[in-house]
Design an enzyme around this catalytic site. Structure first.
Site, PDB file in Angstrom:
ATOM      1  CE  LYS A 182      56.634  37.043 -33.181  1.00 16.17           C
ATOM      2  NZ  LYS A 182      55.837  36.488 -34.261  1.00 16.17           N
ATOM      3  CG  HIS A 205      70.336  41.126 -36.714  1.00 18.04           C
ATOM      4  ND1 HIS A 205      69.433  41.744 -35.891  1.00 18.04           N
ATOM      5  CD2 HIS A 205      70.902  40.137 -35.969  1.00 18.04           C
ATOM      6  CE1 HIS A 205      69.444  41.144 -34.713  1.00 18.04           C
ATOM      7  NE2 HIS A 205      70.323  40.174 -34.720  1.00 18.04           N
TER       8      HIS A 205
END
Lengths: 174, 291
Positions: free
Chosen positions: A101, A36
């Site tokens: 999650k 990222h």
């Protein structure tokens, strides 16, 4: 149980509601912290990205090693909130969906709503079980990052729960 | 004097790394089953079923229970009548490396925490303890970082009320929320110094969970007196309170927010009362061998 194929269709995404259970099939790409960071820097510097982000689904996952004779090792989701600071930028660059999650920040929820994207939850801590839904796996980019490299995964009926829908509604109470 | 070779230690540590990551602890699996039976929320039940199924697949197909095969934490208890032939620390790290490779586990260790770089398999975090006798006890606890990131420490005043401590622990669980793979096992360390309380909280995870005397009744039985009574009472009350939070499996509501709370204590200073919380995901993994 809704069955959804990638690429995601606009109308289909808009119909999804937080809490819906779906089965996802198609190509997804893994990316976690370091990938990222690299993607974000590349976008900010207007340089060439190793993959076209338009319409793709990113899976926050760093798989375990692939045992002999298996397609992939254990491969469950990692905590999504660590990616929050990069997510609005990636959504702005075309990413349509994310799988992970846990909860997301207000900024991420707003960006999901703005770009009519979607955030899915995968069964957390169930990496062995989830590996059964992966039909093909290859390292796609940033190989030097090891488990944090971008992996291209072909999934079939991958079980997911809509965590945040395109209208900004979250499955979590708070 | 009993002599143990470094090679033997390497071999045992390698086996423990594999066993811990592939075979879920019996006590953990048993409490997951209990939680499944007790759960009324249908989604929570379905998730608990997936967690149990995951453990079965991992064991049967020799896959890691979780892709995060953790930062390997190793506890070494060395008897005073033991002689180790070779470099103990090096032998343990060699064992970690070989076990993680052989078990197709994940290389998640960053050598320089600031520079980052490509992950390696070792070193692990190793704690040495010296005990009486001629045994060497090795325990490997691969700690996933989704939950390790939720660890907390607070240095309370020595006059703090038990309710303040309970509130701090409850808040720590609340702040972990859905992120760290509930249902959790909550390790609590009370006493010692700042660093030792953190160690105790981690060590608490190694004690068998769901031991007799620990049931979510929410009351302290009158027959339990003294230190053990206080600790057991605290464990019960905390488990009861935590499971009222309705975080549930994956944070999507349900009864099972925690499977167990284990509290460890140690003497401390007149001026302080350190309390540390180490939260563990439902995949609480460890394996032990005694030589």
């Amino acid at each position: 149980m809704k069955i959804i194929k990638i690429p995601l269709r606009k109308e289909e995404v808009q119909e999804l509601k937080a809490g819906d259970e779906i089965l996802l099939s198609g190509i997804i790409y893994t990316a976690r912290d370091q990938a990222h960071k690299r993607l974000a820097i590349t976008i900010q510097q207007r340089k060439h990205l190793p993959l076209d982000l338009k319409g793709i689904i990113i899976y926050y996952c760093g798989p375990a090693k692939t045992p002999k004779g298996k397609i992939i090792g254990s491969c469950g989701p990692t905590t999504s909130s660590r990616m929050d600071k990069f997510t609005p930028l990636l959504l702005n660059s075309g990413v349509k969906g994310m799988i992970g999650k846990g909860a997301r920040s207000k900024e991420v929820i707003a960006a999901i709503k703005k770009h009519k994207a979607v955030y899915f939850l995968a069964y957390s801590g169930c990496g062995a079980l989830l590996s059964k839904y992966i039909k093909k796996a290859t390292v796609f980019a940033y190989k030097d990052l090891g488990p944090e490299a971008i992996h291209k995964l072909e999934v079939k009926d991958f079980p997911l729960i809509v965590g945040i829908d395109s209208h900004g509604r979250s499955v979590y109470k708070n | 004097m009993k002599t143990i070779s470094a090679n033997k230690i390497t071999k045992i540590v390698a086996e423990l790394c594999i066993r811990a990551n592939l075979v879920l602890r019996k006590d953990v699996l048993s409490l997951l089953h209990n939680a499944y039976l007790k759960e009324k929320n249908s989604r929570a039940k379905k998730i608990l079923q997936a967690i149990i199924e995951n453990a079965k697949i991992a064991r049967k197909e020799k896959l890691a229970i979780c892709q995060d095969t953790g930062l390997p934490c190793v506890l070494v208890e060395i008897g005073n009548a033991i002689k180790i032939n070779g470099d103990l620390r090096a032998a343990i790290n060699k064992g970690i490396e070989s076990g993680y490779k052989k078990g197709y586990l994940r290389n998640s260790v960053i050598i320089n925490p600031l520079l980052r770089g490509k992950p390696k398999y070792s070193p692990g975090v190793i704690h040495f303890d010296f005990v009486k006798g001629n045994k060497l006890k090795l325990t490997v606890l691969p700690k996933g970082f989704g939950c390790e990131n939720k660890a907390q420490l607070r240095m309370f005043r020595p006059t703090a009320e038990i309710n303040e401590i309970k509130k701090f622990i409850l808040e720590a669980v609340k702040s972990a929320g859905p992120d760290a793979c509930p249902p959790y096992v909550v390790g609590v360390g009370i006493g010692g110094t700042a660093d030792y309380a953190c160690f105790l909280a981690k060590k608490a995870l190694l004690r068998e969970i769901g031991r007799k005397g620990q049931s979510p009744s929410g009351t302290v039985p009158s027959e339990l007196k003294g230190d053990l009574g206080i600790v057991l009472g605290l464990e019960r009350e905390l488990l009861y309170e935590i499971n009222k939070l309705n975080i549930g499996p994956m944070g999507l509501s349900g009864k099972a927010t925690a499977l167990a709370v284990n509290v460890e204590t140690f003497p401390t200073h007149i001026a302080g009362l350190p309390v540390a919380v180490n939260i563990c995901c439902h995949a609480l993994r460890s394996a032990t061998a005694t030589l």
